[in-house]
Motif scaffolding. Structure first.
Motif, PDB file in Angstrom:
ATOM      1  N   GLU A 183     -17.278  23.973  -4.242  1.00 24.88           N
ATOM      2  CA  GLU A 183     -17.740  22.930  -5.157  1.00 24.88           C
ATOM      3  C   GLU A 183     -17.068  21.609  -4.807  1.00 24.88           C
ATOM      4  O   GLU A 183     -15.845  21.551  -4.622  1.00 24.88           O
ATOM      5  N   ALA A 184     -17.874  20.553  -4.683  1.00 25.35           N
ATOM      6  CA  ALA A 184     -17.350  19.209  -4.448  1.00 25.35           C
ATOM      7  C   ALA A 184     -17.042  18.569  -5.787  1.00 25.35           C
ATOM      8  O   ALA A 184     -17.907  18.474  -6.659  1.00 25.35           O
ATOM      9  N   LEU A 185     -15.795  18.135  -5.954  1.00 25.27           N
ATOM     10  CA  LEU A 185     -15.320  17.595  -7.225  1.00 25.27           C
ATOM     11  C   LEU A 185     -14.832  16.161  -7.038  1.00 25.27           C
ATOM     12  O   LEU A 185     -14.064  15.878  -6.119  1.00 25.27           O
ATOM     13  N   ALA A 186     -15.264  15.266  -7.918  1.00 26.89           N
ATOM     14  CA  ALA A 186     -14.885  13.861  -7.822  1.00 26.89           C
ATOM     15  C   ALA A 186     -13.478  13.636  -8.382  1.00 26.89           C
ATOM     16  O   ALA A 186     -13.122  14.169  -9.431  1.00 26.89           O
ATOM     17  N   ARG A 187     -12.711  12.858  -7.659  1.00 35.07           N
ATOM     18  CA  ARG A 187     -11.396  12.418  -8.096  1.00 35.07           C
ATOM     19  C   ARG A 187     -11.276  10.928  -7.785  1.00 35.07           C
ATOM     20  O   ARG A 187     -12.042  10.377  -6.993  1.00 35.07           O
ATOM     21  N   VAL A 188     -10.295  10.266  -8.372  1.00 36.10           N
ATOM     22  CA  VAL A 188     -10.034   8.853  -8.099  1.00 36.10           C
ATOM     23  C   VAL A 188      -8.537   8.685  -7.852  1.00 36.10           C
ATOM     24  O   VAL A 188      -7.715   9.222  -8.599  1.00 36.10           O
ATOM     25  N   ARG A 189      -8.193   7.951  -6.796  1.00 38.88           N
ATOM     26  CA  ARG A 189      -6.787   7.652  -6.533  1.00 38.88           C
ATOM     27  C   ARG A 189      -6.471   6.266  -7.105  1.00 38.88           C
ATOM     28  O   ARG A 189      -7.022   5.256  -6.666  1.00 38.88           O
ATOM     29  N   ALA A 190      -5.590   6.237  -8.104  1.00 34.39           N
ATOM     30  CA  ALA A 190      -5.214   4.984  -8.755  1.00 34.39           C
ATOM     31  C   ALA A 190      -4.218   4.215  -7.899  1.00 34.39           C
ATOM     32  O   ALA A 190      -3.670   4.738  -6.915  1.00 34.39           O
ATOM     33  N   SER A 191      -3.979   2.979  -8.282  1.00 40.04           N
ATOM     34  CA  SER A 191      -3.066   2.128  -7.523  1.00 40.04           C
ATOM     35  C   SER A 191      -1.656   2.693  -7.470  1.00 40.04           C
ATOM     36  O   SER A 191      -0.900   2.418  -6.538  1.00 40.04           O
ATOM     37  N   SER A 192      -1.295   3.504  -8.458  1.00 41.35           N
ATOM     38  CA  SER A 192       0.030   4.127  -8.483  1.00 41.35           C
ATOM     39  C   SER A 192       0.140   5.286  -7.512  1.00 41.35           C
ATOM     40  O   SER A 192       1.232   5.802  -7.283  1.00 41.35           O
ATOM     41  N   GLY A 193      -1.007   5.704  -6.949  1.00 42.54           N
ATOM     42  CA  GLY A 193      -1.030   6.885  -6.098  1.00 42.54           C
ATOM     43  C   GLY A 193      -1.417   8.141  -6.843  1.00 42.54           C
ATOM     44  O   GLY A 193      -1.687   9.173  -6.231  1.00 42.54           O
ATOM     45  N   GLU A 194      -1.461   8.075  -8.177  1.00 40.44           N
ATOM     46  CA  GLU A 194      -1.850   9.233  -8.985  1.00 40.44           C
ATOM     47  C   GLU A 194      -3.326   9.558  -8.774  1.00 40.44           C
ATOM     48  O   GLU A 194      -4.176   8.663  -8.728  1.00 40.44           O
ATOM     49  N   VAL A 195      -3.627  10.842  -8.614  1.00 41.52           N
ATOM     50  CA  VAL A 195      -5.012  11.290  -8.494  1.00 41.52           C
ATOM     51  C   VAL A 195      -5.526  11.619  -9.887  1.00 41.52           C
ATOM     52  O   VAL A 195      -5.017  12.518 -10.557  1.00 41.52           O
ATOM     53  N   TYR A 206     -12.759  16.163  -3.641  1.00 46.18           N
ATOM     54  CA  TYR A 206     -11.925  17.346  -3.543  1.00 46.18           C
ATOM     55  C   TYR A 206     -12.839  18.566  -3.538  1.00 46.18           C
ATOM     56  O   TYR A 206     -13.979  18.502  -4.023  1.00 46.18           O
ATOM     57  N   PHE A 207     -12.326  19.673  -3.003  1.00 44.85           N
ATOM     58  CA  PHE A 207     -13.159  20.860  -2.855  1.00 44.85           C
ATOM     59  C   PHE A 207     -12.425  22.094  -3.379  1.00 44.85           C
ATOM     60  O   PHE A 207     -11.240  22.290  -3.087  1.00 44.85           O
ATOM     61  N   GLN A 208     -13.158  22.899  -4.161  1.00 40.35           N
ATOM     62  CA  GLN A 208     -12.586  24.137  -4.681  1.00 40.35           C
ATOM     63  C   GLN A 208     -13.498  25.307  -4.306  1.00 40.35           C
ATOM     64  O   GLN A 208     -14.713  25.247  -4.512  1.00 40.35           O
ATOM     65  N   PRO A 209     -12.923  26.370  -3.752  1.00 40.41           N
ATOM     66  CA  PRO A 209     -13.751  27.499  -3.307  1.00 40.41           C
ATOM     67  C   PRO A 209     -14.281  28.345  -4.454  1.00 40.41           C
ATOM     68  O   PRO A 209     -13.689  28.399  -5.535  1.00 40.41           O
ATOM     69  N   ILE A 210     -15.400  28.998  -4.206  1.00 38.72           N
ATOM     70  CA  ILE A 210     -15.969  30.006  -5.104  1.00 38.72           C
ATOM     71  C   ILE A 210     -15.901  31.333  -4.363  1.00 38.72           C
ATOM     72  O   ILE A 210     -16.391  31.454  -3.232  1.00 38.72           O
ATOM     73  N   TYR A 211     -15.279  32.307  -4.999  1.00 30.79           N
ATOM     74  CA  TYR A 211     -14.945  33.583  -4.349  1.00 30.79           C
ATOM     75  C   TYR A 211     -15.847  34.694  -4.865  1.00 30.79           C
ATOM     76  O   TYR A 211     -16.140  34.786  -6.060  1.00 30.79           O
ATOM     77  N   SER A 212     -16.299  35.559  -3.937  1.00 28.25           N
ATOM     78  CA  SER A 212     -17.086  36.738  -4.301  1.00 28.25           C
ATOM     79  C   SER A 212     -16.187  37.969  -4.305  1.00 28.25           C
ATOM     80  O   SER A 212     -15.641  38.346  -3.262  1.00 28.25           O
ATOM     81  N   VAL A 213     -16.036  38.579  -5.479  1.00 25.59           N
ATOM     82  CA  VAL A 213     -15.242  39.802  -5.592  1.00 25.59           C
ATOM     83  C   VAL A 213     -15.884  40.930  -4.793  1.00 25.59           C
ATOM     84  O   VAL A 213     -15.199  41.701  -4.128  1.00 25.59           O
ATOM     85  N   GLU A 231     -24.190   7.330  -8.282  1.00 24.53           N
ATOM     86  CA  GLU A 231     -23.586   7.122  -6.971  1.00 24.53           C
ATOM     87  C   GLU A 231     -22.452   8.116  -6.729  1.00 24.53           C
ATOM     88  O   GLU A 231     -22.256   8.593  -5.604  1.00 24.53           O
ATOM     89  N   LEU A 232     -21.713   8.436  -7.780  1.00 24.54           N
ATOM     90  CA  LEU A 232     -20.623   9.410  -7.663  1.00 24.54           C
ATOM     91  C   LEU A 232     -21.171  10.763  -7.225  1.00 24.54           C
ATOM     92  O   LEU A 232     -20.620  11.420  -6.329  1.00 24.54           O
ATOM     93  N   SER A 233     -22.261  11.210  -7.845  1.00 19.26           N
ATOM     94  CA  SER A 233     -22.883  12.470  -7.452  1.00 19.26           C
ATOM     95  C   SER A 233     -23.367  12.433  -6.012  1.00 19.26           C
ATOM     96  O   SER A 233     -23.220  13.397  -5.257  1.00 19.26           O
ATOM     97  N   ARG A 234     -23.968  11.292  -5.631  1.00 17.63           N
ATOM     98  CA  ARG A 234     -24.460  11.158  -4.256  1.00 17.63           C
ATOM     99  C   ARG A 234     -23.298  11.273  -3.272  1.00 17.63           C
ATOM    100  O   ARG A 234     -23.409  11.936  -2.238  1.00 17.63           O
ATOM    101  N   GLN A 235     -22.180  10.627  -3.596  1.00 13.93           N
ATOM    102  CA  GLN A 235     -21.027  10.697  -2.701  1.00 13.93           C
ATOM    103  C   GLN A 235     -20.507  12.130  -2.571  1.00 13.93           C
ATOM    104  O   GLN A 235     -20.115  12.560  -1.475  1.00 13.93           O
ATOM    105  N   MET A 236     -20.503  12.881  -3.667  1.00 14.96           N
ATOM    106  CA  MET A 236     -20.034  14.264  -3.599  1.00 14.96           C
ATOM    107  C   MET A 236     -20.988  15.114  -2.757  1.00 14.96           C
ATOM    108  O   MET A 236     -20.552  15.991  -1.997  1.00 14.96           O
ATOM    109  N   LEU A 237     -22.289  14.868  -2.880  1.00 13.51           N
ATOM    110  CA  LEU A 237     -23.262  15.601  -2.074  1.00 13.51           C
ATOM    111  C   LEU A 237     -23.078  15.289  -0.589  1.00 13.51           C
ATOM    112  O   LEU A 237     -23.050  16.195   0.252  1.00 13.51           O
ATOM    113  N   VAL A 238     -22.931  14.013  -0.269  1.00 15.03           N
ATOM    114  CA  VAL A 238     -22.750  13.611   1.127  1.00 15.03           C
ATOM    115  C   VAL A 238     -21.459  14.200   1.702  1.00 15.03           C
ATOM    116  O   VAL A 238     -21.442  14.730   2.818  1.00 15.03           O
ATOM    117  N   ALA A 239     -20.364  14.099   0.942  1.00 14.04           N
ATOM    118  CA  ALA A 239     -19.085  14.640   1.408  1.00 14.04           C
ATOM    119  C   ALA A 239     -19.159  16.162   1.566  1.00 14.04           C
ATOM    120  O   ALA A 239     -18.612  16.724   2.521  1.00 14.04           O
TER     121      ALA A 239
END
Length: 391
Positions: A65-77, A49-56, A94-102
């Motif tokens: 910022e790339a943020l790690a999330r997991v989608r469970a079998s129920s569909g809940e993030v 997931y991605f969240q913007p950083i804003y300059s006033v 590996e989680l950090s590497r995936q966020m960097l690549v994404a």
């Protein structure tokens, strides 16, 4: 929400030779609750997931910022604290590497459209003890057009790595690549403040739990201002997380804070949604003058050091003029409310005393007026928050 840590099963210890990328097979794991009410697979169910950083100051999105999330079998993030504690060190790597690549893939897509943003992602400091962490970082960037100068590694506080001498060497080596180093969640622990004096940090991220309560506990304003002074003194950039409302954004802007992150700008979102968001983004209306009572109080807090300096110098004439031009008083005059009269009356009495007795130091009068003002404003700011939330 996962509450029973002992219920998780199926952990696998990852095997990785130093300097080599972790293979998917060596890291695969299934996490589940008894009865399979909720389960997920690593790494197959990991999301970026991605969240913007804003300059006033620039009035635009400047980073993501790339943020790690997991989608469970129920569909809940699932949020990070629902899954991070159960991952092995190599799985977190590996989680950090995936966020960097994404994140790099997102930046390259935006670059092709003429939209240039920087990227930040979270890194567990423990695996930076590996002497090959810098070659591994550069290896991920090697096949891209994104330069290290556009990447910020946000260090999470975990383990003892940041307390050791090796941390300075590893972080300096990463800085030498051109990458930026940030220490995350400053203010959540005293130990993190102590580390600032030794580590080669270029950015500081203020703990969002402090900022998101700003309109409930206005006294936090003084802490935020102090952190801004600390960052400036260290030659570091402060990024304020937890800016969840436009009122808090107004207050942070009045403190002359530039970089902000939070729901007032946007919630984290998948890459496809972020691409649409950033293309059509319209910046919040943040004026040079306060747009809320909380913002007016922030402008007042920003001026306090100069006020105290004038008090110390016993410059009554300059101090009187300074008080007359207070942005808080201007806001209250232009936005009449039940709180306006008592605050304005308190300052009117203070200014009368200054004119009638110019030879008498104003220190005690100002202190008493400040205490009276704080008591009135804190109640009014909390009441305004209650009204906005519909309570």
């Amino acid at each position: 929400m996962i509450n029973d840590i002992t219920a998780f099963q199926g952990f696998m210890r990852a095997c990785k030779a130093p300097g080599q990328a972790c293979s998917s097979a060596s890291l695969q794991a299934v996490f589940s609750l008894p009865g399979d009410k909720l389960s997920w697979r690593f790494p197959e169910d990991v999301l970026a997931y991605f969240q913007p950083i804003y300059s006033v100051y620039q009035e635009r999105i400047v980073a993501v910022e790339a943020l790690a999330r997991v989608r469970a079998s129920s569909g809940e993030v699932l949020q990070p604290m629902q899954f991070l504690p159960f991952l092995t060190l190599d799985q977190r790597r590996e989680l950090s590497r995936q966020m960097l690549v994404a994140g790099i893939a997102l930046l390259e897509t935006l670059d092709a459209e003429g939209i240039s943003l920087d990227l930040s992602f979270n890194v567990d400091p423990d695996f930076m003890e590996d002497q090959d962490c810098v070659p591994c970082f550069l290896g991920v960037l090697g096949s891209t057009t994104v330069s290290p100068q556009r990447i910020t590694l946000e260090l999470l506080e975990s383990g003892d790595f940041l307390q050791g001498d090796i941390a300075v060497l590893r972080l300096q080596a990463l800085r030498d690549t051109g990458a930026q180093i940030a220490l995350d969640d400053i203010g959540s622990a005293y130990s993190s403040l102590l580390r600032l004096k030794n580590l080669p940090i270029q950015k500081i991220k203020l703990d969002q739990e402090l900022v998101r309560d700003l309109d409930r506990e206005p006294k936090i304003m003084a802490f935020l201002q102090s952190m801004k002074f600390l960052a400036d003194g260290l030659g570091a950039t402060l990024i304020v997380e937890g800016v969840e409302t436009l009122t808090i954004l107004d207050a942070v802007a009045q403190l002359h804070q530039d970089l902000v992150q939070g729901y007032a700008i946007s919630r984290p979102m998948p890459s496809d949604a972020f691409l649409v968001f950033v293309r059509d983004y319209v910046c919040p209306l943040v004026g040079s003058k306060p747009g809320s009572l909380l913002g007016a109080y922030a402008a007042h807090v920003l001026r306090r050091p100069l006020m105290h300096s004038l008090q110390h110098d016993h410059d009554t004439v300059a101090l009187t003029k300074f008080l007359e031009n207070c942005p808080l008083l201007e806001y209250l005059r232009n936005h009449p409310s039940p709180v306006s009269a008592p605050v304005l009356d308190a300052y009117a009495a203070l200014l009368r005393g200054a004119r009638d007795l110019p030879h008498v130091p104003l220190h005690q009068q100002i202190t008493e007026a400040e205490l009276q003002l704080q008591a009135i404003l804190y109640d009014a700011i909390r009441a305004a928050r209650h009204d906005v939330l519909g309570g």
